[in-house]
Design a protein around this motif. Structure first.
Motif, PDB file in Angstrom:
ATOM      1  N   VAL A   1       0.508 -10.029  32.247  1.00 13.49           N
ATOM      2  CA  VAL A   1      -0.483 -10.538  31.303  1.00 13.49           C
ATOM      3  C   VAL A   1       0.121 -10.491  29.895  1.00 13.49           C
ATOM      4  O   VAL A   1       0.516  -9.424  29.423  1.00 13.49           O
ATOM      5  N   PRO A   2       0.217 -11.628  29.208  1.00 13.77           N
ATOM      6  CA  PRO A   2       0.786 -11.623  27.855  1.00 13.77           C
ATOM      7  C   PRO A   2      -0.016 -10.719  26.915  1.00 13.77           C
ATOM      8  O   PRO A   2      -1.256 -10.734  26.930  1.00 13.77           O
ATOM      9  N   CYS A   3       0.681  -9.939  26.126  1.00 13.87           N
ATOM     10  CA  CYS A   3       0.008  -9.089  25.145  1.00 13.87           C
ATOM     11  C   CYS A   3       1.018  -8.664  24.090  1.00 13.87           C
ATOM     12  O   CYS A   3       2.223  -8.854  24.252  1.00 13.87           O
ATOM     13  N   MET A   4       0.496  -8.098  23.008  1.00 11.98           N
ATOM     14  CA  MET A   4       1.329  -7.488  21.983  1.00 11.98           C
ATOM     15  C   MET A   4       0.774  -6.109  21.698  1.00 11.98           C
ATOM     16  O   MET A   4      -0.436  -5.947  21.535  1.00 11.98           O
ATOM     17  N   LEU A   5       1.646  -5.128  21.674  1.00 10.99           N
ATOM     18  CA  LEU A   5       1.240  -3.786  21.291  1.00 10.99           C
ATOM     19  C   LEU A   5       1.283  -3.734  19.767  1.00 10.99           C
ATOM     20  O   LEU A   5       2.338  -3.926  19.158  1.00 10.99           O
ATOM     21  N   MET A   6       0.122  -3.507  19.148  1.00 10.88           N
ATOM     22  CA  MET A   6       0.004  -3.567  17.698  1.00 10.88           C
ATOM     23  C   MET A   6      -0.477  -2.221  17.145  1.00 10.88           C
ATOM     24  O   MET A   6      -1.298  -1.546  17.763  1.00 10.88           O
ATOM     25  N   ARG A   7       0.062  -1.874  15.983  1.00 12.48           N
ATOM     26  CA  ARG A   7      -0.551  -0.799  15.206  1.00 12.48           C
ATOM     27  C   ARG A   7      -1.417  -1.435  14.141  1.00 12.48           C
ATOM     28  O   ARG A   7      -0.969  -2.307  13.391  1.00 12.48           O
ATOM     29  N   GLY A   8      -2.660  -0.988  14.066  1.00 12.93           N
ATOM     30  CA  GLY A   8      -3.552  -1.395  12.999  1.00 12.93           C
ATOM     31  C   GLY A   8      -4.039  -0.147  12.293  1.00 12.93           C
ATOM     32  O   GLY A   8      -4.731   0.673  12.895  1.00 12.93           O
ATOM     33  N   GLY A   9      -3.644   0.045  11.028  1.00 12.46           N
ATOM     34  CA  GLY A   9      -4.008   1.265  10.324  1.00 12.46           C
ATOM     35  C   GLY A   9      -3.477   2.480  11.054  1.00 12.46           C
ATOM     36  O   GLY A   9      -2.287   2.572  11.362  1.00 12.46           O
ATOM     37  N   THR A  10      -4.362   3.412  11.365  1.00 18.97           N
ATOM     38  CA  THR A  10      -3.966   4.628  12.079  1.00 18.97           C
ATOM     39  C   THR A  10      -4.316   4.559  13.559  1.00 18.97           C
ATOM     40  O   THR A  10      -4.379   5.584  14.227  1.00 18.97           O
TER      41      THR A  10
ATOM     42  N   ALA B   1       5.598  -1.833   0.293  1.00 17.95           N
ATOM     43  CA  ALA B   1       5.525  -0.552  -0.406  1.00 17.95           C
ATOM     44  C   ALA B   1       4.169   0.137  -0.261  1.00 17.95           C
ATOM     45  O   ALA B   1       3.932   1.165  -0.893  1.00 17.95           O
ATOM     46  N   THR B   2       3.273  -0.414   0.558  1.00 21.49           N
ATOM     47  CA  THR B   2       1.944   0.186   0.705  1.00 21.49           C
ATOM     48  C   THR B   2       1.997   1.356   1.672  1.00 21.49           C
ATOM     49  O   THR B   2       2.510   1.228   2.785  1.00 21.49           O
ATOM     50  N   ARG B   3       1.447   2.484   1.216  1.00 16.30           N
ATOM     51  CA  ARG B   3       1.422   3.682   2.062  1.00 16.30           C
ATOM     52  C   ARG B   3      -0.028   4.036   2.378  1.00 16.30           C
ATOM     53  O   ARG B   3      -0.888   3.996   1.513  1.00 16.30           O
TER      54      ARG B   3
ATOM     55  N   PRO C   1       3.499   7.078   9.016  1.00 17.07           N
ATOM     56  CA  PRO C   1       4.754   7.362   8.303  1.00 17.07           C
ATOM     57  C   PRO C   1       5.286   6.126   7.591  1.00 17.07           C
ATOM     58  O   PRO C   1       5.099   4.999   8.032  1.00 17.07           O
ATOM     59  N   GLY C   2       5.967   6.361   6.476  1.00 18.43           N
ATOM     60  CA  GLY C   2       6.623   5.273   5.771  1.00 18.43           C
ATOM     61  C   GLY C   2       5.660   4.374   5.024  1.00 18.43           C
ATOM     62  O   GLY C   2       4.499   4.709   4.773  1.00 18.43           O
ATOM     63  N   THR C   3       6.160   3.197   4.655  1.00 12.87           N
ATOM     64  CA  THR C   3       5.371   2.204   3.929  1.00 12.87           C
ATOM     65  C   THR C   3       5.467   0.864   4.644  1.00 12.87           C
ATOM     66  O   THR C   3       6.337   0.646   5.486  1.00 12.87           O
ATOM     67  N   ALA C   4       4.569  -0.047   4.280  1.00 15.44           N
ATOM     68  CA  ALA C   4       4.537  -1.355   4.933  1.00 15.44           C
ATOM     69  C   ALA C   4       3.844  -2.349   4.007  1.00 15.44           C
ATOM     70  O   ALA C   4       3.351  -1.991   2.936  1.00 15.44           O
TER      71      ALA C   4
ATOM     72  N   GLY D   1      -4.601  13.470   4.329  1.00 18.15           N
ATOM     73  CA  GLY D   1      -4.459  12.771   3.055  1.00 18.15           C
ATOM     74  C   GLY D   1      -5.778  12.279   2.513  1.00 18.15           C
ATOM     75  O   GLY D   1      -6.770  13.000   2.490  1.00 18.15           O
ATOM     76  N   GLU D   2      -5.793  11.012   2.080  1.00 19.57           N
ATOM     77  CA  GLU D   2      -7.012  10.439   1.517  1.00 19.57           C
ATOM     78  C   GLU D   2      -7.095   8.956   1.866  1.00 19.57           C
ATOM     79  O   GLU D   2      -6.113   8.319   2.229  1.00 19.57           O
ATOM     80  N   PHE D   3      -8.299   8.410   1.723  1.00 16.35           N
ATOM     81  CA  PHE D   3      -8.562   6.997   2.007  1.00 16.35           C
ATOM     82  C   PHE D   3      -9.433   6.484   0.873  1.00 16.35           C
ATOM     83  O   PHE D   3     -10.548   6.951   0.683  1.00 16.35           O
ATOM     84  N   SER D   4      -8.906   5.522   0.110  1.00 23.36           N
ATOM     85  CA  SER D   4      -9.644   4.989  -1.037  1.00 23.36           C
ATOM     86  C   SER D   4     -10.404   3.728  -0.654  1.00 23.36           C
ATOM     87  O   SER D   4      -9.844   2.805  -0.048  1.00 23.36           O
ATOM     88  N   VAL D   5     -11.674   3.703  -1.015  1.00 23.68           N
ATOM     89  CA  VAL D   5     -12.560   2.565  -0.762  1.00 23.68           C
ATOM     90  C   VAL D   5     -13.075   2.074  -2.105  1.00 23.68           C
ATOM     91  O   VAL D   5     -13.518   2.866  -2.940  1.00 23.68           O
ATOM     92  N   GLU D   6     -13.007   0.775  -2.330  1.00 18.81           N
ATOM     93  CA  GLU D   6     -13.552   0.196  -3.561  1.00 18.81           C
ATOM     94  C   GLU D   6     -14.932  -0.367  -3.265  1.00 18.81           C
ATOM     95  O   GLU D   6     -15.092  -1.234  -2.396  1.00 18.81           O
ATOM     96  N   LEU D   7     -15.917   0.134  -3.988  1.00 23.74           N
ATOM     97  CA  LEU D   7     -17.303  -0.295  -3.804  1.00 23.74           C
ATOM     98  C   LEU D   7     -17.815  -0.933  -5.086  1.00 23.74           C
ATOM     99  O   LEU D   7     -17.517  -0.464  -6.185  1.00 23.74           O
ATOM    100  N   GLU D   8     -18.591  -2.002  -4.923  1.00 25.41           N
ATOM    101  CA  GLU D   8     -19.361  -2.544  -6.031  1.00 25.41           C
ATOM    102  C   GLU D   8     -20.820  -2.203  -5.773  1.00 25.41           C
ATOM    103  O   GLU D   8     -21.359  -2.492  -4.695  1.00 25.41           O
TER     104      GLU D   8
END
Length: 363
Positions: free
Chosen positions: A11-20, A153-155, A160-163, A329-336
């Motif tokens: 079955v075609p698929c891709m193993l993906m990382r999304g966020g954590t 450069a986004t961490r 690990p690392g940046t992307a 660590g931390e997770f920043s959310v921008e709210l209006e």
């Protein structure tokens, strides 16, 4: 490359990382149309039920026991439809009722990899409908020169690392599963928990149904390690009793077999953020915090009289960057914010493909 024929189904698929989070992604047309057959295939692909998921792609943890199913959308104004599937190492459930903001970050890169949408010049933006709850968002990824870019450069804490950044702007997350943002109509409830007495909590859903409770009210400091909290049986028993009591109050009914509401223990920030958190998903302590859980916790921080009042440190102004501290660590959310209404929620994630190919399934 050609392979020998066998009695396994490819079955075609891709193993993906999304966020954590991490898991296989599929184009909907590559899966059975029958729901029961589709779920059997997903269980086989992940290797559930088995604590190690040794016979599949699962990582023996709820955060790596996930799958995504994507298709081009026929909904007016929407580019892609996304169905998130939460599996578990220990059982044979396939839950498609909750959202997952981390896996959502991988949807557009996957769709571009598979040719479901054309790649733009500079950046590519798509409106994505999460079929689980009807939530829509605009996702943007960098595509300089019409080429997918994963390095950057986004961490984000927990990876690990940046992307390269994946920008997600949520359009309407209030009451994603519950009837409304505050399903009881109150920012603070005193919940009668059988065997444990009354506990103050905020019952809220701004993308993820959650129960927020003060660390001091459940007998902990709030700075404990994930390992210590996972070994704290008495605490987990109390949180589960509270969760079961909150299910009906939130319009969710009996949540004994559901993965939500998630439980979040909050305390004063320790590293310059707005609030410290320890989230349970719902029975295992999260090493960080989920995307939509972070949005929901940040929302509670800006609502008057919520469980976070007197604890959270929130910046002034209509547009607020709320830093949610978690174990890694931390997770920043921008709210209006317009008075007590959240008019916009946005954040950055990262994502990348780990493997392209086929997952082999016993017929």
């Amino acid at each position: 490359m050609e392979y020998a024929q066998s009695d396994l189904r490819a079955v075609p698929c891709m193993l993906m990382r999304g966020g954590t989070s991490r898991g296989p992604f599929f184009v909907e047309t590559d899966l059975p149309g029958d729901t029961a057959a589709r779920d059997r295939l997903l269980l086989a692909a992940l290797g559930s039920p088995d604590p190690r998921q040794i016979d599949g792609l699962g990582g023996a943890h709820p955060l790596t026991s996930k799958a995504g199913i994507v298709r081009r959308s026929t909904t007016l104004g929407v580019d892609l439809d996304f169905l998130f599937a939460q599996l578990q190492p220990h059982n044979d459930t396939v839950d498609v009722t909750p959202n997952c903001g981390n896996m959502l970050a991988a949807v557009l890169p996957f769709a571009l990899e598979r040719g479901l949408l054309p790649i733009g010049q500079g950046t590519t933006t798509a409106r994505i409908l999460t079929l689980n709850t009807g939530m829509q968002c605009d996702v943007t990824v960098p595509t300089p020169g019409g080429r997918l870019q994963y390095r950057g450069a986004t961490r984000i804490d927990g990876v690990p690392g940046t992307a390269a950044p994946v920008s997600i702007a949520f359009l309407d997350t209030a009451g994603s599963v519950c009837p409304s943002l505050l399903p009881t109509g109150r920012t603070l409830d005193r919940v009668d928990v059988p065997g444990f007495g009354a506990i103050d909590a905020t019952l809220i859903d701004n993308g993820m149904p959650m129960v927020l409770v003060r660390a001091a009210d459940v007998g902990i400091d709030g700075s404990e390690t994930v390992a210590a909290l996972n070994a704290h049986t008495a605490l987990k028993d109390k949180l589960e009793a509270l969760r079961l009591a909150c299910g009906p109050l939130m319009g969710l009914g009996d949540v004994r077999s559901r993965n939500y509401p998630k439980m979040c223990v909050v305390s004063a920030p320790r590293d310059g953020g707005a609030l410290a958190t320890r989230c349970f998903i719902p029975h295992v302590c999260h090493e960080s915090i989920g995307v939509l859980a972070a949005v929901t916790v940040a929302t509670a921080c800006v609502l008057e009289s919520s469980i976070t009042q007197g604890i959270a440190v929130v910046p002034p102004g209509r547009t607020k960057s709320v830093s949610v501290e978690h174990p890694t660590g931390e997770f920043s959310v921008e709210l209006e914010v317009d008075e007590q209404q959240i008019t916009r929620a946005a954040l950055l994630r990262t994502a990348r493909p780990i493997m392209r190919g086929e997952v082999l399934i016993p017929e």
